[in-house]
Design a protein around this motif. Structure first.
Motif, PDB file in Angstrom:
ATOM      1  N   HIS A 167      32.324  85.329  65.277  1.00  0.00           N
ATOM      2  CA  HIS A 167      33.673  84.930  64.892  1.00  0.00           C
ATOM      3  C   HIS A 167      33.679  83.481  64.399  1.00  0.00           C
ATOM      4  O   HIS A 167      34.628  82.742  64.623  1.00  0.00           O
ATOM      5  CB  HIS A 167      34.625  85.076  66.080  1.00  0.00           C
ATOM      6  CG  HIS A 167      34.819  86.486  66.548  1.00  0.00           C
ATOM      7  ND1 HIS A 167      33.817  87.230  67.127  1.00  0.00           N
ATOM      8  CD2 HIS A 167      35.903  87.302  66.502  1.00  0.00           C
ATOM      9  CE1 HIS A 167      34.273  88.430  67.435  1.00  0.00           C
ATOM     10  NE2 HIS A 167      35.534  88.504  67.065  1.00  0.00           N
ATOM     11  N   LYS A 168      32.607  83.104  63.719  1.00  0.00           N
ATOM     12  CA  LYS A 168      32.431  81.701  63.343  1.00  0.00           C
ATOM     13  C   LYS A 168      33.552  81.159  62.480  1.00  0.00           C
ATOM     14  O   LYS A 168      33.984  80.012  62.663  1.00  0.00           O
ATOM     15  CB  LYS A 168      31.078  81.487  62.662  1.00  0.00           C
ATOM     16  CG  LYS A 168      30.791  82.351  61.444  1.00  0.00           C
ATOM     17  CD  LYS A 168      29.378  82.078  60.912  1.00  0.00           C
ATOM     18  CE  LYS A 168      29.004  82.958  59.742  1.00  0.00           C
ATOM     19  NZ  LYS A 168      28.777  84.374  60.174  1.00  0.00           N
ATOM     20  N   HIS A 169      34.051  81.950  61.535  1.00  0.00           N
ATOM     21  CA  HIS A 169      35.115  81.445  60.657  1.00  0.00           C
ATOM     22  C   HIS A 169      36.421  81.260  61.426  1.00  0.00           C
ATOM     23  O   HIS A 169      37.114  80.247  61.261  1.00  0.00           O
ATOM     24  CB  HIS A 169      35.312  82.395  59.482  1.00  0.00           C
ATOM     25  CG  HIS A 169      34.072  82.585  58.642  1.00  0.00           C
ATOM     26  ND1 HIS A 169      33.441  81.530  58.016  1.00  0.00           N
ATOM     27  CD2 HIS A 169      33.352  83.699  58.339  1.00  0.00           C
ATOM     28  CE1 HIS A 169      32.383  81.981  57.359  1.00  0.00           C
ATOM     29  NE2 HIS A 169      32.304  83.291  57.546  1.00  0.00           N
ATOM     30  N   GLN A 170      36.746  82.216  62.269  1.00  0.00           N
ATOM     31  CA  GLN A 170      37.951  82.102  63.086  1.00  0.00           C
ATOM     32  C   GLN A 170      37.835  80.926  64.056  1.00  0.00           C
ATOM     33  O   GLN A 170      38.777  80.143  64.221  1.00  0.00           O
ATOM     34  CB  GLN A 170      38.188  83.403  63.856  1.00  0.00           C
ATOM     35  CG  GLN A 170      39.456  83.399  64.703  1.00  0.00           C
ATOM     36  CD  GLN A 170      39.662  84.724  65.428  1.00  0.00           C
ATOM     37  OE1 GLN A 170      38.876  85.670  65.282  1.00  0.00           O
ATOM     38  NE2 GLN A 170      40.722  84.800  66.206  1.00  0.00           N
ATOM     39  N   LEU A 171      36.662  80.792  64.677  1.00  0.00           N
ATOM     40  CA  LEU A 171      36.460  79.691  65.608  1.00  0.00           C
ATOM     41  C   LEU A 171      36.548  78.348  64.897  1.00  0.00           C
ATOM     42  O   LEU A 171      37.215  77.418  65.384  1.00  0.00           O
ATOM     43  CB  LEU A 171      35.101  79.834  66.294  1.00  0.00           C
ATOM     44  CG  LEU A 171      34.720  78.699  67.251  1.00  0.00           C
ATOM     45  CD1 LEU A 171      35.694  78.600  68.411  1.00  0.00           C
ATOM     46  CD2 LEU A 171      33.291  78.888  67.767  1.00  0.00           C
ATOM     47  N   ASN A 172      35.894  78.223  63.758  1.00  0.00           N
ATOM     48  CA  ASN A 172      35.954  76.968  63.015  1.00  0.00           C
ATOM     49  C   ASN A 172      37.385  76.613  62.635  1.00  0.00           C
ATOM     50  O   ASN A 172      37.806  75.458  62.765  1.00  0.00           O
ATOM     51  CB  ASN A 172      35.088  77.063  61.753  1.00  0.00           C
ATOM     52  CG  ASN A 172      33.600  77.104  62.064  1.00  0.00           C
ATOM     53  OD1 ASN A 172      33.184  76.895  63.198  1.00  0.00           O
ATOM     54  ND2 ASN A 172      32.799  77.402  61.052  1.00  0.00           N
ATOM     55  N   ASP A 173      38.140  77.590  62.172  1.00  0.00           N
ATOM     56  CA  ASP A 173      39.534  77.341  61.793  1.00  0.00           C
ATOM     57  C   ASP A 173      40.374  76.937  63.002  1.00  0.00           C
ATOM     58  O   ASP A 173      41.213  76.028  62.915  1.00  0.00           O
ATOM     59  CB  ASP A 173      40.134  78.577  61.134  1.00  0.00           C
ATOM     60  CG  ASP A 173      39.569  78.853  59.744  1.00  0.00           C
ATOM     61  OD1 ASP A 173      38.963  77.927  59.158  1.00  0.00           O
ATOM     62  OD2 ASP A 173      39.725  79.983  59.249  1.00  0.00           O
ATOM     63  N   ASP A 174      40.154  77.594  64.130  1.00  0.00           N
ATOM     64  CA  ASP A 174      40.919  77.264  65.333  1.00  0.00           C
ATOM     65  C   ASP A 174      40.569  75.867  65.847  1.00  0.00           C
ATOM     66  O   ASP A 174      41.444  75.114  66.283  1.00  0.00           O
ATOM     67  CB  ASP A 174      40.664  78.307  66.434  1.00  0.00           C
ATOM     68  CG  ASP A 174      41.385  79.616  66.175  1.00  0.00           C
ATOM     69  OD1 ASP A 174      42.352  79.618  65.387  1.00  0.00           O
ATOM     70  OD2 ASP A 174      40.990  80.641  66.766  1.00  0.00           O
ATOM     71  N   LEU A 175      39.291  75.514  65.805  1.00  0.00           N
ATOM     72  CA  LEU A 175      38.876  74.183  66.216  1.00  0.00           C
ATOM     73  C   LEU A 175      39.455  73.122  65.293  1.00  0.00           C
ATOM     74  O   LEU A 175      39.950  72.078  65.747  1.00  0.00           O
ATOM     75  CB  LEU A 175      37.352  74.082  66.251  1.00  0.00           C
ATOM     76  CG  LEU A 175      36.642  74.811  67.384  1.00  0.00           C
ATOM     77  CD1 LEU A 175      35.125  74.787  67.160  1.00  0.00           C
ATOM     78  CD2 LEU A 175      36.964  74.184  68.733  1.00  0.00           C
ATOM     79  N   LEU A 176      39.405  73.383  63.998  1.00  0.00           N
ATOM     80  CA  LEU A 176      39.935  72.416  63.032  1.00  0.00           C
ATOM     81  C   LEU A 176      41.432  72.223  63.212  1.00  0.00           C
ATOM     82  O   LEU A 176      41.927  71.086  63.206  1.00  0.00           O
ATOM     83  CB  LEU A 176      39.620  72.877  61.604  1.00  0.00           C
ATOM     84  CG  LEU A 176      40.062  71.933  60.479  1.00  0.00           C
ATOM     85  CD1 LEU A 176      39.378  70.571  60.609  1.00  0.00           C
ATOM     86  CD2 LEU A 176      39.776  72.567  59.120  1.00  0.00           C
ATOM     87  N   GLU A 177      42.153  73.306  63.399  1.00  0.00           N
ATOM     88  CA  GLU A 177      43.594  73.205  63.627  1.00  0.00           C
ATOM     89  C   GLU A 177      43.902  72.396  64.891  1.00  0.00           C
ATOM     90  O   GLU A 177      44.797  71.562  64.911  1.00  0.00           O
ATOM     91  CB  GLU A 177      44.192  74.607  63.756  1.00  0.00           C
ATOM     92  CG  GLU A 177      45.699  74.613  64.025  1.00  0.00           C
ATOM     93  CD  GLU A 177      46.238  76.006  64.246  1.00  0.00           C
ATOM     94  OE1 GLU A 177      47.471  76.192  64.103  1.00  0.00           O
ATOM     95  OE2 GLU A 177      45.454  76.916  64.587  1.00  0.00           O
ATOM     96  N   PHE A 178      43.111  72.655  65.942  1.00  0.00           N
ATOM     97  CA  PHE A 178      43.292  71.935  67.191  1.00  0.00           C
ATOM     98  C   PHE A 178      43.024  70.448  67.018  1.00  0.00           C
ATOM     99  O   PHE A 178      43.793  69.601  67.506  1.00  0.00           O
ATOM    100  CB  PHE A 178      42.353  72.543  68.238  1.00  0.00           C
ATOM    101  CG  PHE A 178      42.242  71.764  69.511  1.00  0.00           C
ATOM    102  CD1 PHE A 178      43.344  71.618  70.346  1.00  0.00           C
ATOM    103  CD2 PHE A 178      41.040  71.185  69.889  1.00  0.00           C
ATOM    104  CE1 PHE A 178      43.242  70.882  71.537  1.00  0.00           C
ATOM    105  CE2 PHE A 178      40.936  70.481  71.082  1.00  0.00           C
ATOM    106  CZ  PHE A 178      42.031  70.323  71.897  1.00  0.00           C
ATOM    107  N   ILE A 179      41.939  70.110  66.347  1.00  0.00           N
ATOM    108  CA  ILE A 179      41.591  68.698  66.166  1.00  0.00           C
ATOM    109  C   ILE A 179      42.650  67.978  65.326  1.00  0.00           C
ATOM    110  O   ILE A 179      43.061  66.857  65.645  1.00  0.00           O
ATOM    111  CB  ILE A 179      40.202  68.562  65.521  1.00  0.00           C
ATOM    112  CG1 ILE A 179      39.125  69.082  66.493  1.00  0.00           C
ATOM    113  CG2 ILE A 179      39.912  67.116  65.123  1.00  0.00           C
ATOM    114  CD1 ILE A 179      37.740  69.200  65.886  1.00  0.00           C
ATOM    115  N   LYS A 180      43.117  68.625  64.290  1.00  0.00           N
ATOM    116  CA  LYS A 180      44.116  68.007  63.422  1.00  0.00           C
ATOM    117  C   LYS A 180      45.465  67.860  64.106  1.00  0.00           C
ATOM    118  O   LYS A 180      46.237  66.931  63.807  1.00  0.00           O
ATOM    119  CB  LYS A 180      44.275  68.824  62.138  1.00  0.00           C
ATOM    120  CG  LYS A 180      43.132  68.655  61.158  1.00  0.00           C
ATOM    121  CD  LYS A 180      43.418  69.394  59.858  1.00  0.00           C
ATOM    122  CE  LYS A 180      42.379  69.065  58.810  1.00  0.00           C
ATOM    123  NZ  LYS A 180      42.663  69.758  57.517  1.00  0.00           N
ATOM    124  N   SER A 181      45.754  68.757  65.031  1.00  0.00           N
ATOM    125  CA  SER A 181      47.065  68.713  65.697  1.00  0.00           C
ATOM    126  C   SER A 181      47.127  67.599  66.732  1.00  0.00           C
ATOM    127  O   SER A 181      48.204  67.269  67.206  1.00  0.00           O
ATOM    128  CB  SER A 181      47.355  70.048  66.368  1.00  0.00           C
ATOM    129  OG  SER A 181      46.476  70.285  67.442  1.00  0.00           O
TER     130      SER A 181
END
Length: 271
Positions: free
Chosen positions: A257-271
């Protein structure tokens, strides 16, 4: 690159990109190479990515001792001080998540901006009177006994379960074999010692004191760290934690689930 810890152990790390720092902490028996689908993504998105090989793993030294989560936390502190990193995002997978939690409990949050616990083996794995959902001691001893007989065979049996391929997760045989070889490359002594330390360490008090933003990600089909024992309970313990559960995710969701995980991590970091 290398640095020395307080006891003279030489640990390897990678350092890529520029920008706000993310420290990636690898799973038990894996090393910095496991993050090959995360680090380029975050470097391209403007972040500095540091990945550590814990002692007994990857390119780091294999000293006589220090294979416990308290020492791991102190090694992380030494790396952050060596690089003088601040406003760090900690991202830990499996035992790496436990190391992140232990670091915060022992060294505080002065250098840390946020923490992401991915498939983390917290809050407490051991069966006790106040942890009735935990795993009994005999289960731990049974695994250790199997390793003494044939450690490679045990890991080979786990390789499909790791990725939950029975749920349709697409992983090439080459990727599975690469992960297996990475697991077997860890020091056999470190493998067993860390496994026991992870089982016996109670993270509940420390998790309840986390005050930085926290993301908990876990797979519903995780056979290595069952979600009811780990991810869901962790999300309840950490104040204000954001919880994301992947219905078909096994333990190796950093690949499946690398793409989903990367997107979720990026959203979290940016928030």
């Amino acid at each position: 690159m290398y640095f020395e810890t307080a006891d003279g152990t030489r640990l390897a790390y990678e350092d890529h990109g520029q920008g706000a720092p993310i420290l990636f902490l690898a799973s038990w028996v894996l090393n910095a190479d496991m993050w090959e689908y995360q680090i380029p993504f975050f470097v391209e998105n403007g972040y500095r990515c540091i990945a550590l090989d814990r002692r007994g793993h990857g390119r780091s030294d294999r000293p006589r001792d220090g294979y416990d989560l308290d020492t791991s936390a102190d090694d992380i502190a030494a790396l952050l001080e060596h690089l003088d990193l601040r406003d760090v995002t900690l991202v830990g997978h499996s035992m790496g998540g436990a190391e992140a939690a232990r670091y915060l409990a022992r060294h505080g949050e002065e250098r840390i901006a946020r923490v992401a616990l991915v498939s983390a083996t917290v809050p407490f794995l051991k069966l006790t009177d106040d942890n009735p959902g935990g795993l009994p001691e005999f289960a731990l001893q049974a695994v250790l006994k199997q390793w003494r007989e044939d450690r490679p065979h045990w890991f080979t049996r786990q390789k499909q379960i790791w990725f939950a391929t029975h749920l349709g997760n697409q992983v090439s045989e080459s990727q599975i074999e690469l992960t297996l070889q990475q697991c077997l490359s860890a020091s056999p002594w470190a493998t067993a010692q860390y496994f026991q330390s992870g089982y016996h360490t109670d993270h509940r008090p420390g998790l309840a004191k986390i005050s930085v933003p926290a993301l908990v990600v876990h797979g519903a089909a995780d056979a290595s760290a069952p979600v009811a024992l780990t991810g869901r309970r962790t999300a309840e313990l950490v104040p204000g934690a954001v919880y994301k559960e992947y219905p078909t995710g096994g333990h190796g969701l950093y690949i499946t689930h690398k793409h989903q995980l990367n997107d979720d991590l990026l959203e979290f970091i940016k928030s």
